[in-house]
Write an enzyme that holds these catalytic residues in place. Structure first.
Site, mmCIF file in Angstrom:
data_model
loop_
_atom_site.group_PDB
_atom_site.id
_atom_site.type_symbol
_atom_site.label_atom_id
_atom_site.label_comp_id
_atom_site.label_asym_id
_atom_site.label_seq_id
_atom_site.Cartn_x
_atom_site.Cartn_y
_atom_site.Cartn_z
ATOM 1 N N ASP A 184 0.937 -0.988 -0.088
ATOM 2 C CA ASP A 184 0.009 0.129 -0.015
ATOM 3 C C ASP A 184 0.800 1.247 0.049
ATOM 4 O O ASP A 184 1.866 1.125 0.550
ATOM 5 C CB ASP A 184 -0.847 0.055 1.294
ATOM 6 C CG ASP A 184 -2.027 1.253 1.114
ATOM 7 O OD1 ASP A 184 -2.498 1.445 0.133
ATOM 8 O OD2 ASP A 184 -2.560 1.517 2.357
ATOM 9 N N ASP A 231 0.228 4.785 0.836
ATOM 10 C CA ASP A 231 0.130 5.684 1.850
ATOM 11 C C ASP A 231 0.205 4.865 3.320
ATOM 12 O O ASP A 231 -0.610 3.856 3.504
ATOM 13 C CB ASP A 231 -1.251 6.418 1.732
ATOM 14 C CG ASP A 231 -1.451 7.333 0.383
ATOM 15 O OD1 ASP A 231 -0.231 7.790 0.196
ATOM 16 O OD2 ASP A 231 -2.543 7.146 0.042
#
Length: 123
Positions: free
Chosen positions: A9, A11
């Protein structure tokens, strides 16, 4: 041998920031949005997200409105500045080393995010 995939991922995993939130702050600082109105609406969308009731189409219209209104030339120039002043200082060597270690091992590396492509593609 089956191919291996490493999913990351973007962020708060590879970057210690939220790229969507940071972009919103950046565009507001440039005067592209009204700070109070943007915060109010963004907070409301986030509450909907947490509740599982987010209207993703409405959110995308909201999240992209500032750069759509500015047009391609202004938006691309602003994004280059965003990359220099926000993103690059948040790219940590540990994250790069982790991604490289998977690439060196022959893994397919995939970076996933729910943030719009205009903000994240250059990252």
């Amino acid at each position: 041998m089956k191919p291996r995939i490493a999913l990351f991922d973007l962020d708060h995993t590879l970057l210690p920031i939220d790229s969507d939130y940071s972009w919103g702050q950046f565009t507001t600082a440039r005067g592209w949005t009204d700070a109070d109105e943007f915060k109010r609406r963004n907070d409301a969308f986030y509450a909907d997200y947490q509740a599982g009731t987010l209207d993703v189409h409405a959110y995308v219209r909201f999240a992209t409105a500032a750069f759509v209104a500015q047009g391609a030339i202004n938006s691309e120039a602003a994004h280059a500045d965003f990359m220099r002043t926000v993103v690059q200082k948040n790219i940590k060597s540990q994250a790069l080393e982790l991604v490289r270690s998977h690439q060196d091992a022959g893994d397919a590396v995939v970076i996933v995010t729910a943030t719009n492509e205009f903000v994240t593609r250059p990252i």
